[in-house]
Design a protein around this motif. Structure first.
Motif, PDB file in Angstrom:
ATOM      1  N   MET A 104       0.850  -1.191   0.000  1.00  0.00           N
ATOM      2  CA  MET A 104       0.000   0.000   0.000  1.00  0.00           C
ATOM      3  C   MET A 104       0.887   1.244   0.000  1.00  0.00           C
ATOM      4  O   MET A 104       1.961   1.248   0.580  1.00  0.00           O
ATOM      5  CB  MET A 104      -0.880   0.027   1.251  1.00  0.00           C
ATOM      6  CG  MET A 104      -2.040  -0.946   1.206  1.00  0.00           C
ATOM      7  SD  MET A 104      -3.284  -0.587   2.439  1.00  0.00           S
ATOM      8  CE  MET A 104      -2.550  -1.300   3.882  1.00  0.00           C
ATOM      9  N   SER A 105       0.365   2.250  -0.603  1.00  0.00           N
ATOM     10  CA  SER A 105       1.138   3.481  -0.630  1.00  0.00           C
ATOM     11  C   SER A 105       1.043   4.184   0.719  1.00  0.00           C
ATOM     12  O   SER A 105       0.164   3.909   1.533  1.00  0.00           O
ATOM     13  CB  SER A 105       0.617   4.401  -1.739  1.00  0.00           C
ATOM     14  OG  SER A 105      -0.656   4.880  -1.402  1.00  0.00           O
ATOM     15  N   THR A 120      -2.315   5.922   1.379  1.00  0.00           N
ATOM     16  CA  THR A 120      -3.389   5.014   1.782  1.00  0.00           C
ATOM     17  C   THR A 120      -3.273   4.674   3.263  1.00  0.00           C
ATOM     18  O   THR A 120      -4.275   4.645   3.979  1.00  0.00           O
ATOM     19  CB  THR A 120      -3.344   3.718   0.939  1.00  0.00           C
ATOM     20  OG1 THR A 120      -3.397   4.062  -0.448  1.00  0.00           O
ATOM     21  CG2 THR A 120      -4.491   2.812   1.283  1.00  0.00           C
ATOM     22  N   VAL A 121      -2.062   4.429   3.731  1.00  0.00           N
ATOM     23  CA  VAL A 121      -1.849   4.108   5.147  1.00  0.00           C
ATOM     24  C   VAL A 121      -2.247   5.300   6.015  1.00  0.00           C
ATOM     25  O   VAL A 121      -2.947   5.141   7.032  1.00  0.00           O
ATOM     26  CB  VAL A 121      -0.378   3.704   5.392  1.00  0.00           C
ATOM     27  CG1 VAL A 121      -0.105   3.562   6.876  1.00  0.00           C
ATOM     28  CG2 VAL A 121      -0.044   2.414   4.659  1.00  0.00           C
ATOM     29  N   LEU A 135      -4.345   7.718   5.277  1.00  0.00           N
ATOM     30  CA  LEU A 135      -5.800   7.888   5.222  1.00  0.00           C
ATOM     31  C   LEU A 135      -6.508   6.850   6.093  1.00  0.00           C
ATOM     32  O   LEU A 135      -7.492   7.167   6.769  1.00  0.00           O
ATOM     33  CB  LEU A 135      -6.295   7.812   3.779  1.00  0.00           C
ATOM     34  CG  LEU A 135      -5.953   9.013   2.901  1.00  0.00           C
ATOM     35  CD1 LEU A 135      -6.421   8.776   1.471  1.00  0.00           C
ATOM     36  CD2 LEU A 135      -6.557  10.285   3.454  1.00  0.00           C
ATOM     37  N   CYS A 136      -6.019   5.623   6.094  1.00  0.00           N
ATOM     38  CA  CYS A 136      -6.624   4.576   6.930  1.00  0.00           C
ATOM     39  C   CYS A 136      -6.459   4.908   8.417  1.00  0.00           C
ATOM     40  O   CYS A 136      -7.390   4.719   9.212  1.00  0.00           O
ATOM     41  CB  CYS A 136      -6.011   3.219   6.620  1.00  0.00           C
ATOM     42  SG  CYS A 136      -6.496   2.572   5.018  1.00  0.00           S
TER      43      CYS A 136
END
Length: 47
Positions: free
Chosen positions: A1-2, A5-6, A8-9
């Motif tokens: 994962m970019s 993305t991490v 944002l999660c």
């Protein structure tokens, strides 16, 4: 994962936990309990 993305999660998880915490910490609005009605006396003619 970019990395985006991490990040944002993680922010989504923090926001979700904050919502749950605020909902749990807010005061509950409860209806007032009904006043118990006085039971009529067994031997009262008036009631």
């Amino acid at each position: 994962m970019s990395a985006l993305t991490v990040i944002l999660c993680i922010w989504a998880m923090v926001a979700f936990c904050a919502v749950l915490f605020i909902r749990g910490a807010s005061p509950r609005v409860e209806r007032e309990a009904e006043q118990p009605r006085a039971r009529p006396s067994r031997y009262s003619i008036a009631e």
